[in-house]
Design an enzyme around this catalytic site. Structure first.
Site, mmCIF file in Angstrom:
data_model
loop_
_atom_site.group_PDB
_atom_site.id
_atom_site.type_symbol
_atom_site.label_atom_id
_atom_site.label_comp_id
_atom_site.label_asym_id
_atom_site.label_seq_id
_atom_site.Cartn_x
_atom_site.Cartn_y
_atom_site.Cartn_z
ATOM 1 N N ASP A 31 -8.527 -9.035 3.566
ATOM 2 C CA ASP A 31 -8.288 -7.981 4.544
ATOM 3 C C ASP A 31 -9.352 -7.907 5.635
ATOM 4 O O ASP A 31 -10.236 -7.053 5.564
ATOM 5 C CB ASP A 31 -8.208 -6.631 3.811
ATOM 6 C CG ASP A 31 -7.646 -5.529 4.686
ATOM 7 O OD1 ASP A 31 -7.221 -5.836 5.803
ATOM 8 O OD2 ASP A 31 -7.628 -4.374 4.243
ATOM 9 N N GLU A 71 -12.763 -2.276 12.038
ATOM 10 C CA GLU A 71 -12.677 -1.538 10.775
ATOM 11 C C GLU A 71 -13.776 -1.942 9.794
ATOM 12 O O GLU A 71 -14.372 -1.095 9.130
ATOM 13 C CB GLU A 71 -11.296 -1.770 10.136
ATOM 14 C CG GLU A 71 -11.176 -1.144 8.769
ATOM 15 C CD GLU A 71 -9.803 -1.342 8.120
ATOM 16 O OE1 GLU A 71 -8.920 -1.965 8.736
ATOM 17 O OE2 GLU A 71 -9.629 -0.858 6.990
ATOM 18 N N GLU A 108 0.823 -1.218 0.000
ATOM 19 C CA GLU A 108 0.000 0.000 0.000
ATOM 20 C C GLU A 108 0.857 1.269 0.000
ATOM 21 O O GLU A 108 0.609 2.211 0.743
ATOM 22 C CB GLU A 108 -0.964 -0.001 1.184
ATOM 23 C CG GLU A 108 -1.918 -1.189 1.142
ATOM 24 C CD GLU A 108 -3.005 -1.163 2.204
ATOM 25 O OE1 GLU A 108 -2.749 -0.665 3.305
ATOM 26 O OE2 GLU A 108 -4.110 -1.662 1.910
HETATM 27 C C1 BDP Z 1 -6.190 -2.152 5.860
HETATM 28 C C2 BDP Z 1 -6.457 -0.826 6.473
HETATM 29 C C3 BDP Z 1 -5.282 0.098 6.422
HETATM 30 C C4 BDP Z 1 -4.063 -0.610 6.983
HETATM 31 C C5 BDP Z 1 -3.829 -1.881 6.209
HETATM 32 C C6 BDP Z 1 -2.710 -2.715 6.810
HETATM 33 O O1 BDP Z 1 -7.546 -0.253 5.803
HETATM 34 O O2 BDP Z 1 -5.611 1.224 7.169
HETATM 35 O O3 BDP Z 1 -2.949 0.207 6.910
HETATM 36 O O4 BDP Z 1 -4.976 -2.689 6.273
HETATM 37 O O5 BDP Z 1 -3.033 -3.672 7.493
HETATM 38 O O6 BDP Z 1 -7.177 -3.002 6.360
HETATM 39 O O7 BDP Z 1 -1.562 -2.432 6.587
#
Ligand code: BDP
Length: 710
Positions: free
Chosen positions: A377, A405, A303
């Site tokens: 996720d 979340e 990401e």
């Molecule tokens: C996702 C989240 C994000 C996190 C990412 C992670 O939306 O905010 O940074 O995972 O785990 O679920 O790195």
């Protein structure tokens, strides 16, 4: 009485007495701060009499600071439970009727490190362990036992942790915000540290230690390089000093490009000798301030975060470089496997496996690879990650998400133990039947000695720590399962309810019922039958129609694939073939749409709208049924909560009751969004027996858009 007067009368009897009955500001009200460590006075006379027989003294055999925490906890706990000041003695030989905290030397004990035994010996209760931490955990276990008013007579309890590193991951930022946090701001007050040490840090440590949690990563995985500066290291050290007393090690998330951004080097290439030297020095600098530092947690090449691949190196190169820096110390490197490259033709489901499995055996023994429970996720329901079982030469740690979340933030009551258990109990079949994910994680399957379970924390500075009072149970459940994944969800719910909300059996039962069904209810109105990711953006409001993103897997339509034919993501041979990442027995469970368990159906298959499912209903009717029953079931949850009302603290009762109202309104919102949107593809009426939504699709979209406006 006319309708109008009847309503007036009704509001009088409902509202007026209630405002007398529950003064939310009353000083004895339960504001949730004490969590499951309330130690309410034992009211039952017989039980109290029994406890008094064993509490004439506390005998301590160690002056170490963790052991001292144990005697202090016991002293405070007993004072509150029994109203008695129990003396703490160093020399207690020959005395009877007390609780002895006994540190057994070395191999004299059959316990594993950190394990404990609680046993009656003559007229003394003996809590023994070969480590101070074990004594602390045993002490908390004894206090839990007493809080639940269980008999001391016949007490003989042995417990060992099944996993070695049991830790919380905080996604807390240096500015006090929390990524995906819904319970206020960060607990860590960086601007006040190191001089001012908030007393709350100690209460945080106590709560974690009471569950056996022995590590905490203080900062977000999307890490700031600031934490590697001397200024911040001393702040971290001040928190570590508090944690240490409760057997908790402190860890930091690191920004992989820190050598460049903080250190001023021209590169952060893990194979560059200067970069390696920078990290080695950095780690040495940290150990100077924090001699028991736990280690690093790393999110790299994920990401948009920097990582070794920026220099053409592998995850193993990056992780091993950091591991080398930890060689002289006890610390470890936890390297996350949450990666998915931007490939328009790829199935995100397959990404982590594709990147990590080829690296099996290439990691330094000090590295643990931390894997999210599912391949995508933290969805309300996911199949287990196919990485589990497929990296036999690399210790794989589990990453669960406690913060909600994707589970309705702080307004939806979703008890998560069933999510955790579902994953842990899944069979990978890697070494034949019974090769559960739990056995991968606890090391018993592949013989890993470094084993880890992490939970993304749901704490914040809300007075009750977690925002939703019932979300405390998720922190609790994570901790208990990280110690012993064989405990059942229901047993944990019972414990938590009795310790935290009420000891009344009937009231407790209705709350446990509510908790136990809450996850399925949420899934039914949110992501039934194996749907996933109907949100982008803030992950709050329903957006199944969302089809614009900088990459395909950052849209909602990518995941559900609704079209005029049907719904769901084909991951069989005719589709992305992600199923081949599992063993044949697992493939068999999921590769035939007629045999796939309905909760996983749309994870693996694109199903025709008119296909008859095992319930006898078509896909469309099954979706309608689940979405409607799910939303309606929130009223059932409200009823269960109300059944317990008279046995609950009024403040807690009202807080949860109001949140359940929000949940009900939002469950209907979710239901309407899905049915109205999917109807544009399925072209079928709402299933008979259910009332069509009162709003149009455009109206729902408008109400969702409000949440997306900046
Ligand atoms: C996702 C989240 C994000 C996190 C990412 C992670 O939306 O905010 O940074 O995972 O785990 O679920 O790195």
């Amino acid at each position: 009485m006319t309708n109008k007067y009847f309503l007036l009368f009704l509001s009088f009897i409902l509202i007026v007495p209630a405002s007398f009955a529950s003064d939310p500001l009353s000083s004895d009200g339960d504001d949730g701060y004490k969590l499951w460590l309330k130690y309410e006075a034992v009211a039952n006379a017989a039980v109290k009499a029994e406890y008094l027989r064993y509490t004439s003294f506390i005998g301590e055999s160690s002056k170490g600071e963790v052991a001292q925490s144990a005697s202090r906890e016991l002293h405070t706990g007993l004072k509150s439970l029994l109203g008695k000041n129990v003396p703490v003695l160093n020399s207690f030989g020959g005395k009877s009727g007390g609780i002895i905290l006994k540190l057994e030397s070395g191999t004299a004990s059959s316990q594993q490190e950190e394990g404990y035994q609680i046993k009656l010996s003559g007229t003394n209760v003996v809590v023994s362990s070969n480590s101070e931490r074990g004594i602390l955990y045993g002490t908390f276990a004894l206090l839990r036992h007493m809080q639940m008013q269980l008999p001391v007579k016949g007490l003989n309890l042995t417990s060992n942790p099944r996993v070695r590193y049991r830790m919380l991951n905080h996604w807390d930022n240096p500015d006090g915000t929390i990524e995906r946090g819904y319970a206020g701001a960060s607990l860590w007050k960086w601007y006040e540290l190191p001089e001012r040490v908030d007393p709350r840090y100690q209460d945080y440590a106590r709560a974690n230690a009471s569950l056996g949690i022995n590590g905490t990563v203080l900062n977000n995985v999307n890490a700031s390089a600031r934490f590697m500066s001397q200024e911040y290291i001393v702040k971290v050290a001040a928190i570590a000093n508090v944690m240490r007393k409760y057997g908790i090690k402190t860890y930091l998330s690191v920004y992989f490009a820190a050598p460049k951004t903080l250190g001023g080097l021209p590169t952060s290439d893990p194979l560059d000798p200067k970069v390696r030297a920078w990290w080695a020095e950095k780690v040495a600098q940290i150990y100077k301030e924090i001699p028991d530092f736990g280690g690093f947690l790393v999110k790299a090449n994920s990401e948009g975060e920097p990582g070794p691949q920026d220099y053409g190196r592998s995850h193993a190169d990056g992780a091993n470089m950091l591991a080398e820096a930890f060689k002289p110390y006890d610390g470890i490197v936890v390297w996350r496997a949450f990666v998915y490259k931007a490939d328009p033709n790829a199935d995100r489901f397959k990404a982590a496996y594709e990147e990590f499995v080829p690296l099996d055996g290439k990691f330094d023994p000090k590295v643990i690879v931390q894997v999210k429970n599912g391949p995508i996720d933290f969805q309300p329901r996911e199949p287990f990650s196919p990485l589990f079982g497929n990296m036999p030469k690399t210790p794989l740690g589990m990453e669960f998400q406690i913060t909600q979340e994707y589970l309705g933030f702080a307004t939806h009551a979703v008890y998560e133990a069933p999510i955790f258990k579902e994953c842990l109990d899944s069979d990978t079949y890697v070494n034949g039947a019974g090769s559960t994910v739990a056995k991968v994680v606890d090391g018993s399957l592949h013989g890993y000695t470094r084993t880890l379970m992490a939970g993304v924390a749901n704490t914040g500075n809300a007075r009750n720590w977690t925002g939703h009072p019932l979300a405390q149970a998720n922190w609790y459940a994570f901790g208990r399962l990280s110690w012993d994944h064989q405990l059942s969800s229901e047993q944990i719910a019972r414990e938590w309810t009795a310790l935290t909300l009420t000891r009344n059996q009937k009231a407790g039962e209705s709350i446990v019922r509510l908790m136990s069904r809450s996850r399925e209810i949420y899934v039914d109105y949110n992501t039934p039958l194996g749907l996933s990711r109907p949100w982008m953006g803030v992950h709050f409001a329903p957006e199944p129609w969302q089809n614009k993103g900088s990459r395909p897997d950052w849209t909602a339509v990518y995941y559900h694939r609704a079209d005029s034919v049907g719904l769901g993501f084909d991951r069989t041979e005719s589709g992305s073939n992600a199923l081949t990442q599992y063993r044949p027995q697992v493939q068999q469970q999921w590769n035939n749409p007629d045999k796939t368990a309905l909760p996983y159906l749309l994870w693996f298959h694109h199903i025709r709208w008119d296909k008859k499912l095992s319930t006898g209903r078509t896909l469309w009717d099954e979706l309608c049924t689940r979405l409607y029953t799910g939303a309606d079931s929130v009223t059932w949850m409200q009823q269960q909560w109300d059944l317990a009302k008279t046995h609950l603290d009024p403040q807690v009762y009202t807080d949860v009751a109001q949140r359940l109202q929000v949940q009900h309104r939002e469950a209907i919102w979710w239901r309407d969004s899905w049915v109205l949107y999917l109807q544009t593809f399925a072209k079928q009426p709402i299933t008979a027996g259910f009332e069509p939504p009162k709003q149009t699709l455009d109206e729902v979209k408008k109400s969702v858009n409000v949440y997306l406006i900046r």
